[in-house]
Design an enzyme around this catalytic site. Structure first.
Site, mmCIF file in Angstrom:
data_model
loop_
_atom_site.group_PDB
_atom_site.id
_atom_site.type_symbol
_atom_site.label_atom_id
_atom_site.label_comp_id
_atom_site.label_asym_id
_atom_site.label_seq_id
_atom_site.Cartn_x
_atom_site.Cartn_y
_atom_site.Cartn_z
ATOM 1 C CD GLU A 70 -2.808 -1.901 10.678
ATOM 2 O OE1 GLU A 70 -3.289 -2.142 9.553
ATOM 3 O OE2 GLU A 70 -2.467 -0.741 11.019
ATOM 4 C CD GLU A 123 -6.300 3.314 6.853
ATOM 5 O OE1 GLU A 123 -6.439 3.203 8.087
ATOM 6 O OE2 GLU A 123 -5.749 2.441 6.154
ATOM 7 C CD GLU A 142 -4.892 -2.124 5.721
ATOM 8 O OE1 GLU A 142 -3.932 -1.652 6.372
ATOM 9 O OE2 GLU A 142 -5.588 -1.448 4.937
ATOM 10 C CD GLU A 189 -2.888 1.244 2.325
ATOM 11 O OE1 GLU A 189 -2.808 0.387 3.211
ATOM 12 O OE2 GLU A 189 -3.692 2.163 2.326
ATOM 13 C CG HIS A 193 -7.690 -1.993 7.996
ATOM 14 N ND1 HIS A 193 -8.553 -1.068 7.457
ATOM 15 C CD2 HIS A 193 -6.606 -1.291 8.416
ATOM 16 C CE1 HIS A 193 -8.012 0.144 7.559
ATOM 17 N NE2 HIS A 193 -6.834 0.038 8.148
HETATM 18 ZN ZN ZN Z 1 -5.460 1.538 8.694
#
Ligand code: ZN
Length: 884
Positions: free
Chosen positions: A306, A328, A272, A128, A309
């Site tokens: 995490e 987020e 995550e 990411e 997620h």
């Molecule tokens: Zn996050």
């Protein structure tokens, strides 16, 4: 195109669905320190929603392409083109097909820590936002969801542990070699940013979890050899998170295994990746000797974040990176709620709001301001911000305040039900809450689109004759970059009317309705609310629980605030009333410093804090928060213009000395009453007692008196845990120049082999508010414990200097600004993401007094003029310098 050109802006309004989809990805990764070979087999088909007859355009970054074949036939050189950022198959057949692409990357040379790299000898990945394209050519965007099967092969000696996303399928020796392999399969379609693999020599702690429907999940936490005894708390936090998400949101885990790997070199906090979370080891490893209570709380919160997620981010992902807050902001809200349930809810709320005001409010007020959902970006890495995360969480919290507990849960249930497996948008998310509750949220959606912190000015008018109380509310929205004009927002203002006896009065509006759940809806530029049957003059307790992320000013008097600090039924506002008194005092005292006037009297604050200290019904952790004054940057933000950090520092130190002198017996009493009674335990109640005791010590020593410093020395000497030891060291470093060096040296000797503890030692020294600190920090960049290659070291030393030392970063001679600019340039070639984060410390430069403003601008212009800047740094510096 040269890689260093500032890239063209990407716009939300330009979004188009992908032309090609990827159904399955088979990766065969042969790990090698300098030449890892990746064979990718992509089953692709034209997207019915894409443009007909499109070429296949794949993203790539710093890849060495070895071969490419379509349906088993190597492509002729004329059939495709590569550029620095893409590989295009020019005229593919418009049907389902298979692309096989072989690339080679050098993990050891990857200092950007994006893609596949090595950390302490182990191989790991970070994809990411756009790291997967540094592993293989791919449509590297979050709305391309595929099922991944990953085969990893490595020297058994070098990497006995081989992990990837999903469930393990098989593993074994590669016949006739010293190598072995493992195959992992992830059945859940996912975007490429959630891909991960790990290979290395790692130790493991194991546990298991039985889900609500009785499925057994194997849990593993992998750490550097010899560190397993420090991973126990993280495992405990993981199991509590898994149970909590089932109970509170109905979210159950969906694979046979869940693994976490802790690595020492990591750009962010944690990631995550589906079934294989990769963590900065700072947020996994803890023991009483090496971690503070704050570290334990962070580990708990980030492990939870995490894990959560898995549903908010992974099962439902983002359509594009503009929707980053969708995963987020929502997941921060969820981890805040988890921590509130595990610990003290009011104290958690207070610390979250401190964080929001300390980081997000300044961002919202400066040149880097952007909406929770930006509409344009040049470098997405620069949008992992306090606005997207923390303000994004506040927006979700407001939604819950507006809809109530049940209405909110109904919206979440519908979201999980309707969008499981989707790449969704903020509109999709809001539609679920609107549909589940039959409400119109179209104006509420402005919270995602308008940047800047709204301002509410509130005044109250009691009419004794008519027995009414009227609140007049004026809403203003400051201009921000690209948004000179704004529309009024929908602001849920929770409040109470506190009667003279300290109890809340009933709130009946003059239209006969009750203010639902104690919340008024502010929707207009000017609005009045009239309450009837108000027989006595009330004191309004406004924005209870910080129900909206706004800057609120009111006509409450200091005596009203002292009253609220003693009696408000809302613990957050009880805290906030004293902070408001302190902030007003500090603003006035700062002005007095600069003009040579007499300092204002701290009597009101002494009264409020004295009452708090002596209230035995209060949670010690709450009292500790109350004793902690607004920070220097809080005061700077409040002053907003022509800021002189030295004057703020002096005013704050003077106030701390005055409080220390006035409250000494009460502080000593609380310190003694909260002495430890047994061995260290990281639970919230024990941590709260330590927090209060340490807050008392901190204030006592601020007086600079011999007894205060002697107490700090004894505290340092007798400490049996890191929380106490480090607090005492910090008190000595800031207040006792004569005892400082010896204490710092003793601390270093004791923990020199422990990088995460050395980080604390570096950060503390960088924060000392004295002219010698810059030379000290410069010197420490040459210390054997420091490395420009490790993000944790850089953030601890240089990041703390730039972000948490207002007076020395903003030295009047400009040397602090120059040092940080030099550090940014030094780092940029190596790790642009970390460099750009560091540069963002200049975000409030325009609010400084003219001399310091000029030096900050000179430093920024010097960075901007450097040829070959990364897109990350180029973007931050150009936005920072854009005319206000
Ligand atoms: Zn996050």
């Amino acid at each position: 195109m040269p890689r260093d050109a500032v890239p063209q802006p990407v716009r939300l309004s330009d979004y188009r669905p992908p032309d090609w989809l990827v159904d399955t990805v088979h990766l065969d990764v042969r790990l090698h320190p300098t030449a890892t070979r990746i064979l990718a087999r992509l089953a692709m088909r034209p997207n019915p929603e894409g443009r007909e007859g499109s070429p296949i355009v794949l993203d790539g970054d710093e890849l060495s392409l070895k071969s490419i074949a379509l349906d088993g036939t190597p492509l002729a050189g004329s059939a495709y083109v590569t550029t620095a950022g893409t590989l295009t198959v020019l005229a593919p057949p418009q049907r389902a097909l298979t692309l096989e692409i072989e690339t080679v990357v050098d993990p050891s040379a990857n200092t950007k820590l994006m893609g596949l790299y090595r950390s302490s000898g182990a191989y790991c990945t970070q994809c990411e936002a756009e790291g997967f394209r540094r592993i293989t050519y791919f449509p590297d965007r979050p709305d391309v969801l595929a099922v991944y099967t990953t085969r990893i092969e490595a020297e058994r000696e070098e990497a006995p542990v081989l992990l990837a996303n999903g469930n393990p399928v098989e593993s074994g020796a590669v016949e006739g070699t010293s190598r072995h392999y493992a195959i992992w399969h992830d059945p859940w379609p996912k975007p490429s940013y959630l891909f991960a693999l790990v290979g290395g020599r790692l130790d493991r702690i194991s546990d298991h979890f039985v889900t609500a429907t009785g499925k057994k999940v194997e849990l593993g936490i992998y750490v550097e050899p010899g560190k397993t005894e420090r991973a126990g708390y993280a495992m405990d936090a993981l199991k509590r998170s898994m149970r909590w998400d089932e109970e509170v949101f109905g979210c159950e885990y969906d694979l046979d295994v869940f693994n976490i790997v802790a690595v020492a070199d990591f750009n962010m906090g944690a990631m995550e990746n589906k079934g294989l979370n990769i963590f900065n080891d700072k947020y996994v490893l803890a023991s009483p000797e090496t971690a503070t209570d704050a570290d334990y709380a962070n580990i708990e919160g980030i492990i939870a974040h995490e894990y959560f997620h898995n549903w908010t981010g992974n099962r439902i992902t983002c359509r594009d990176w503009f929707q980053l807050c969708l995963k987020e902001g929502l997941t921060v809200f969820r981890d805040q709620e988890f921590s509130s349930d595990q610990r003290s809810r009011p104290v958690k709320r207070i610390s979250d709001v401190r964080l929001l005001k300390g980081h997000q409010f300044p961002e919202d007020a400066g040149p880097l301001a952007h909406p929770v959902r930006p509409s344009t970006y040049r470098e997405i890495n620069n949008f992992y911000t306090a606005t997207v995360y923390e303000k994004g969480a506040e927006v979700v919290r407001m939604l819950k305040t507006l809809l109530g507990e049940e209405g909110f849960r109904a919206g979440m249930d519908l979201y999980f039900d309707r969008h499981d497996g989707d790449a969704a948008t903020v509109e999709d998310f809001l539609a679920c809450f609107a549909d589940a509750n039959g409400v119109d949220l179209s104006r509420f959606a402005l919270w995602y689109a308008q940047s800047g912190t709204p301002h509410l000015a509130v005044s109250g008018h009691w009419d004794a004759q008519a027995r009414t109380y009227r609140l007049d509310v004026v809403q203003t929205l400051p201009p921000t970059p690209g948004q000179p004009e704004k529309q009024s927002m929908v602001i849920p203002l929770a409040l109470g009317l506190v009667g003279p006896d300290g109890n809340d009065l009933p709130m009946r509006l003059d239209d006969g309705t009750n203010a639902e759940r104690g919340v008024l809806l502010v929707t207009q530029p000017r609005q009045s609310f009239v309450f009837r049957d108000v027989a006595e003059r009330p004191v309004a307790s406004l924005n209870r629980g910080f129900s909206a992320p706004v800057k609120l000013t009111s006509d409450l008097t200091t005596q009203d605030l002292v009253f609220l600090a003693r009696h408000d039924a809302d613990p957050f506002n009880r805290f906030d009333a004293a902070q408001t008194i302190a902030l007003a005092h500090l603003v006035e005292a700062t002005a007095a410093r600069r003009t040579g006037r007499d300092l204002p009297s701290p009597a009101a604050l002494v009264e409020a804090l004295g009452a708090t200290l002596s209230d035995a019904t209060l949670d010690p952790a709450f009292i500790a928060q109350a004793l902690s004054l607004p920070s220097e940057s809080d005061v700077a933000r409040e002053i907003a213009d022509d800021v002189d950090p030295d004057a703020i520092h002096d005013a704050r130190q003077a106030l701390r000395r005055a409080l220390s002198a006035a409250l000494t017996p009460a502080l000593e009493g609380a310190y003694d009453r909260h002495a430890p009674t047994g061995a260290y335990a990281p639970d919230a109640a024990s941590a709260g007692r330590r927090a209060l005791r340490n807050a008392c010590l901190d204030l006592l020593a601020a007086g600079g008196t011999a007894p205060g410093l002697a107490r700090a020395l004894a505290h340092f000497r007798d400490a049996d845990n890191m929380t106490d030891r480090f607090l005492a060291l910090s008190v000595l470093a800031h207040n006792a120049p004569d005892a400082r060096e010896e204490a710092l040296a003793a601390f270093y000797e004791r923990f020199r082999d422990d990088p995460l503890v050395v980080d604390k030692w570096l950060a503390l020294q960088a924060q000392i508010a004295e002219p010698g600190t810059l030379e000290r920090v410069r010197g420490l960049t040459g210390h054997p414990a420091f490395s420009w290659g490790n993000p944790n070291r850089v953030r601890s030393l240089v990041g703390s200097f730039a972000g948490a030392n207002q007076t020395q970063f903003n030295r009047a001679d400009g040397a602090g600004h120059d040092f940080v600019a030099d550090a940014v340039l030094e780092l940029d070639g190596r790790n642009p993401q970390v460099a750009a984060r560091l540069l963002a410390a200049f975000k409030s430069w325009r609010s400084l007094e003219p001399g310091r403003r000029a030096s900050a601008e000179r430093a920024l212009r010097r960075v901007a003029a450097k040829p070959g800047l990364s897109p990350d740094v180029g973007d931050i510096v150009s936005r920072s310098l854009e005319p206000a």
